[in-house]
Design a protein around this motif. Sequence first.
Motif, PDB file in Angstrom:
ATOM      1  N   GLY A   1      39.201  37.354  43.806  1.00  0.00           N
ATOM      2  CA  GLY A   1      39.454  36.063  44.178  1.00  0.00           C
ATOM      3  C   GLY A   1      40.918  36.145  44.549  1.00  0.00           C
ATOM      4  O   GLY A   1      41.770  36.437  44.208  1.00  0.00           O
ATOM      5  N   VAL A   2      41.308  35.339  45.629  1.00  0.00           N
ATOM      6  CA  VAL A   2      42.580  35.346  46.444  1.00  0.00           C
ATOM      7  C   VAL A   2      42.946  33.875  46.449  1.00  0.00           C
ATOM      8  O   VAL A   2      42.055  32.869  46.511  1.00  0.00           O
ATOM      9  N   VAL A   3      44.229  33.610  46.192  1.00  0.00           N
ATOM     10  CA  VAL A   3      44.938  32.240  46.267  1.00  0.00           C
ATOM     11  C   VAL A   3      46.020  32.521  46.933  1.00  0.00           C
ATOM     12  O   VAL A   3      46.526  33.454  47.441  1.00  0.00           O
ATOM     13  N   GLY A   4      46.745  31.384  47.214  1.00  0.00           N
ATOM     14  CA  GLY A   4      47.934  31.246  48.226  1.00  0.00           C
ATOM     15  C   GLY A   4      47.377  30.882  49.465  1.00  0.00           C
ATOM     16  O   GLY A   4      46.535  30.171  49.987  1.00  0.00           O
TER      17      GLY A   4
ATOM     18  N   ALA B   1      40.001  29.791  43.563  1.00  0.00           N
ATOM     19  CA  ALA B   1      40.296  31.051  44.190  1.00  0.00           C
ATOM     20  C   ALA B   1      39.277  31.397  45.209  1.00  0.00           C
ATOM     21  O   ALA B   1      38.085  30.902  45.121  1.00  0.00           O
ATOM     22  N   THR B   2      39.701  31.505  46.375  1.00  0.00           N
ATOM     23  CA  THR B   2      38.788  31.969  47.339  1.00  0.00           C
ATOM     24  C   THR B   2      37.942  33.311  47.219  1.00  0.00           C
ATOM     25  O   THR B   2      38.737  34.393  47.079  1.00  0.00           O
TER      26      THR B   2
ATOM     27  N   ALA C   1      38.007  40.259  53.279  1.00  0.00           N
ATOM     28  CA  ALA C   1      37.269  39.447  54.276  1.00  0.00           C
ATOM     29  C   ALA C   1      36.746  38.066  53.336  1.00  0.00           C
ATOM     30  O   ALA C   1      36.173  38.463  52.324  1.00  0.00           O
ATOM     31  N   VAL C   2      37.064  37.150  53.724  1.00  0.00           N
ATOM     32  CA  VAL C   2      36.562  35.750  53.029  1.00  0.00           C
ATOM     33  C   VAL C   2      35.025  35.762  53.211  1.00  0.00           C
ATOM     34  O   VAL C   2      34.457  35.617  54.093  1.00  0.00           O
ATOM     35  N   ASP C   3      34.571  35.669  52.006  1.00  0.00           N
ATOM     36  CA  ASP C   3      32.944  35.543  51.820  1.00  0.00           C
ATOM     37  C   ASP C   3      32.271  34.356  53.005  1.00  0.00           C
ATOM     38  O   ASP C   3      31.325  34.703  53.792  1.00  0.00           O
TER      39      ASP C   3
END
Length: 329
Positions: free
Chosen positions: A80-83, A35-36, A51-53
């Motif tokens: 944590g984001v996915v997709g 996961a991002t 906002a992506v680290d």
Amino acid sequence: MAGSDWRRLDESDVHVRPGRGSRPRSKLRPEHADATAAMVVAVDRGRWTCAVDADPDRLVTAMRARELGRTPIVVGDRVGVVGDVSGKPDTLARIVRVEDRSSLLRRTADDTDPYERIVVANAEQLLIVTALADPPPRTGFIDRCLVACYAGGLQPVLCLTKADLASPDELLARYAELAVPTLVTRHDEEVREVVETVRGRVSALVGHSGVGKSTLVNRLVPDAFLATGAVSAVGKGRHTSVAAVALPLPGGGWVIDTPGVRSFGLAHITADDIVSAFPEFTEAAEECPPGCGHLGPPEDPDCMLDEVPEQRRLPSLRRLLASRAGLET
Ligand SMILES: Nc1nc2c(ncn2[C@@H]2O[C@H](COP(=O)(O)OP(=O)(O)OP(=O)(O)O)[C@@H](O)[C@H]2O)c(=O)[nH]1
Ligand SMILES: [Mg+2]
Ligand SMILES: [Zn+2]
């Protein structure tokens, strides 16, 4: 990984989710190991902007994965984001994980309201923004914000705005014993001290409507362009800012602007939560009679805080305790 695999793995998550601790959970859920990592910067009607680290300019819109149920996810949360995390228009990612919080600023609408609102998560410091005039300062509000900071693990900073309209001396004297860092600003002077204070850290701003929070954020983040409003509208139910938003600072770190609040209810905070922010009194408080509010006589005649040799901060502590108890000081 194919879409069908994601679905199957999500199903299993429901069973292994052990509760709050994010570390053991992620171990049990290797499927989300990739996961991002991102930070929530805004929330709007069931959509979270993250906002992506690794690339903070990339803003990903996400929904909350069903497995998270109604877990509150607020501005400042590490997730944590996915997709589809490309951040391209019309894409929608999924938040699958909320990391443990290092701090939590909570309030209730008033002191009897059982419904707790989380204002912001993971802020290192809270700028308690108070205008020296227009609207006039209310020390009760400042005291309550201090209590929320001590209870939630945030470093308070008193930020007195509109020094062009009135002197800060009286307020500065009142908070001297608590050693709360203080900033004084006015629109016709540079805000260098504020810039220094927020650089590289996560700072939230709270205060009544019209005190100049968004004005300050706009000066710290030159391309923010937050709407600011006329003070004449204050008290008529008009708030210029309507939701919390986190903005990246040019020198690193984040500032989080929040909408003006009328009151800072402390229904969720106990007297002992407040005392725990004052180490010289914590041991004595354990010797107090059960249910002691630590206010001293006449409310709490047997309070042991009066026996502590170092009494310097006791009046300040008692003022905060009285403010939580809804007593005017
Ligand atoms: N005289 C003076 N006015 C100021 C100063 N800072 C801000 N203002 C004015 O105060 C008004 C309110 O400012 P905002 O920044 O919108 O206040 P806010 O705290 O964000 O208000 P909400 O979003 O409603 O919570 C605006 O008209 C600002 O121009 C200052 O230092 N001096
Ligand atoms: Mg505002
Ligand atoms: Zn006591």
